[in-house]
Scaffold this active site. Structure first.
Site, PDB file in Angstrom:
ATOM      1  N   LYS A  34       0.821  -1.220   0.000  1.00  0.00           N
ATOM      2  CA  LYS A  34       0.000   0.000   0.000  1.00  0.00           C
ATOM      3  C   LYS A  34       0.851   1.264   0.000  1.00  0.00           C
ATOM      4  O   LYS A  34       0.449   2.259  -0.589  1.00  0.00           O
ATOM      5  CB  LYS A  34      -1.027  -0.019   1.130  1.00  0.00           C
ATOM      6  CG  LYS A  34      -0.512   0.335   2.498  1.00  0.00           C
ATOM      7  CD  LYS A  34      -1.613   0.262   3.541  1.00  0.00           C
ATOM      8  CE  LYS A  34      -1.039   0.026   4.932  1.00  0.00           C
ATOM      9  NZ  LYS A  34      -0.009   0.973   5.375  1.00  0.00           N
ATOM     10  N   ARG A  85      -6.768   3.115  11.408  1.00  0.00           N
ATOM     11  CA  ARG A  85      -6.528   1.677  11.579  1.00  0.00           C
ATOM     12  C   ARG A  85      -7.439   1.087  12.653  1.00  0.00           C
ATOM     13  O   ARG A  85      -7.433  -0.118  12.861  1.00  0.00           O
ATOM     14  CB  ARG A  85      -5.088   1.463  12.041  1.00  0.00           C
ATOM     15  CG  ARG A  85      -4.118   0.996  10.992  1.00  0.00           C
ATOM     16  CD  ARG A  85      -2.773   0.947  11.668  1.00  0.00           C
ATOM     17  NE  ARG A  85      -1.781   0.143  11.046  1.00  0.00           N
ATOM     18  CZ  ARG A  85      -0.866   0.588  10.191  1.00  0.00           C
ATOM     19  NH1 ARG A  85      -0.887   1.818   9.777  1.00  0.00           N
ATOM     20  NH2 ARG A  85       0.059  -0.220   9.740  1.00  0.00           N
ATOM     21  N   ARG A 128      11.095  -7.606   2.297  1.00  0.00           N
ATOM     22  CA  ARG A 128      11.316  -6.196   2.624  1.00  0.00           C
ATOM     23  C   ARG A 128      12.249  -6.062   3.838  1.00  0.00           C
ATOM     24  O   ARG A 128      13.091  -5.175   3.890  1.00  0.00           O
ATOM     25  CB  ARG A 128       9.970  -5.524   2.919  1.00  0.00           C
ATOM     26  CG  ARG A 128      10.080  -4.041   3.175  1.00  0.00           C
ATOM     27  CD  ARG A 128       8.719  -3.395   3.226  1.00  0.00           C
ATOM     28  NE  ARG A 128       8.006  -3.721   4.448  1.00  0.00           N
ATOM     29  CZ  ARG A 128       6.740  -3.367   4.694  1.00  0.00           C
ATOM     30  NH1 ARG A 128       6.054  -2.721   3.779  1.00  0.00           N
ATOM     31  NH2 ARG A 128       6.155  -3.677   5.820  1.00  0.00           N
ATOM     32  N   ARG A 138      13.942  -3.227   8.136  1.00  0.00           N
ATOM     33  CA  ARG A 138      12.939  -2.697   9.066  1.00  0.00           C
ATOM     34  C   ARG A 138      12.848  -3.596  10.279  1.00  0.00           C
ATOM     35  O   ARG A 138      12.637  -4.793  10.156  1.00  0.00           O
ATOM     36  CB  ARG A 138      11.569  -2.610   8.374  1.00  0.00           C
ATOM     37  CG  ARG A 138      11.265  -1.247   7.823  1.00  0.00           C
ATOM     38  CD  ARG A 138       9.910  -1.208   7.170  1.00  0.00           C
ATOM     39  NE  ARG A 138       8.804  -1.387   8.107  1.00  0.00           N
ATOM     40  CZ  ARG A 138       7.562  -0.999   7.845  1.00  0.00           C
ATOM     41  NH1 ARG A 138       7.281  -0.410   6.712  1.00  0.00           N
ATOM     42  NH2 ARG A 138       6.609  -1.196   8.719  1.00  0.00           N
ATOM     43  N   ARG A 152       1.267  -8.123  13.508  1.00  0.00           N
ATOM     44  CA  ARG A 152       0.702  -7.033  12.711  1.00  0.00           C
ATOM     45  C   ARG A 152      -0.449  -7.533  11.842  1.00  0.00           C
ATOM     46  O   ARG A 152      -1.452  -6.840  11.662  1.00  0.00           O
ATOM     47  CB  ARG A 152       1.810  -6.378  11.877  1.00  0.00           C
ATOM     48  CG  ARG A 152       2.815  -5.638  12.776  1.00  0.00           C
ATOM     49  CD  ARG A 152       4.064  -5.239  12.035  1.00  0.00           C
ATOM     50  NE  ARG A 152       3.780  -4.241  11.042  1.00  0.00           N
ATOM     51  CZ  ARG A 152       4.451  -4.103   9.902  1.00  0.00           C
ATOM     52  NH1 ARG A 152       5.442  -4.909   9.622  1.00  0.00           N
ATOM     53  NH2 ARG A 152       4.136  -3.159   9.066  1.00  0.00           N
TER      54      ARG A 152
END
Ligand code: AMP
Length: 192
Positions: free
Chosen positions: A14, A89, A128, A134, A145
């Protein structure tokens, strides 16, 4: 100018989509995750507070997130249009955004919702993690998550669907194809 939200589970792409879609419509992509990461990087007080939640894959408390978003929304480039990425969220955050937009006299026009299969999401996030380092992309944190997305954020999708402004979009496949489909869906919604 368009006032839009993009939603999607972690790993759905996204953030990347948000950049391309926002550029097309000439609006800023405002990512609460990116705002938090900048605070963490700059070691601000907010960054110190938010960082711990982020590392664990938990949500930063609603009021902290909303205060930060409000400040960003007051900047000149977001006066008439924006694409929110990663906010709201939670159902509480929907109410906070509604208030913010009511005060500006600006209704929301469309909510893009990217979907993807869980195994694809996990694979993308682990990739990623490898590429970007990250710290919230380890497998345990990723699972948390995804779980929070199901439990806290799906009800947000339902609420926008009930309002008739949700635009579901298949988030698997080529980046460009998804961007093109997203832009077309938003343009249809804006013209309706
Ligand atoms: P993202 O880059 O959108 O995946 O966000 C990274 C992290 O920032 C999330 O896992 C949360 O810890 C925090 N975060 C971002 N947006 C929000 C939000 N709207 N509410 C609470 N926490 C958020």
């Amino acid at each position: 100018m368009a006032r839009l939200i993009i939603m999607g589970p972690p790993g759905s792409g996204k953030g990347t989509q948000a950049e391309h879609i926002a550029r097309h419509f000439g609006i800023p992509a405002i990512s609460t995750g990116d705002l938090f990461r900048a605070h963490v990087r700059d070691k601000t007080e907010l960054g110190l507070e938010a960082g711990g939640y982020m590392e664990r894959g938990e949500f930063v408390p609603d009021h902290v997130t909303t205060d930060m978003l409000k400040l960003r929304m007051e900047e000149a480039d977001a006066a008439d249009g924006f694409l929110l990425d990663g906010y709201p969220r939670t159902v509480i955050q929907i109410g906070a955004l509604d208030e913010m937009l009511a005060a500006r006299g600006q209704p929301l026009e469309a909510v893009l919702a990217l979907t993807a299969a869980d195994d694809e999401l996990l694979a993308r996030m682990l990739r990623r993690a490898h590429e970007q380092g990250r710290s919230d992309d380890t497998e345990a944190v990723i699972q948390r998550r995804l779980e929070l997305y199901r439990d806290e954020t799906q009800p947000v999708l339902t609420a926008y669907s009930n309002r008739g402004i949700l635009l579901p979009l298949d988030g698997s496949g080529e980046r460009e194809t998804i961007t093109t489909a997203a832009i077309a869906a938003v343009e249809r919604a804006l013209a309706a």
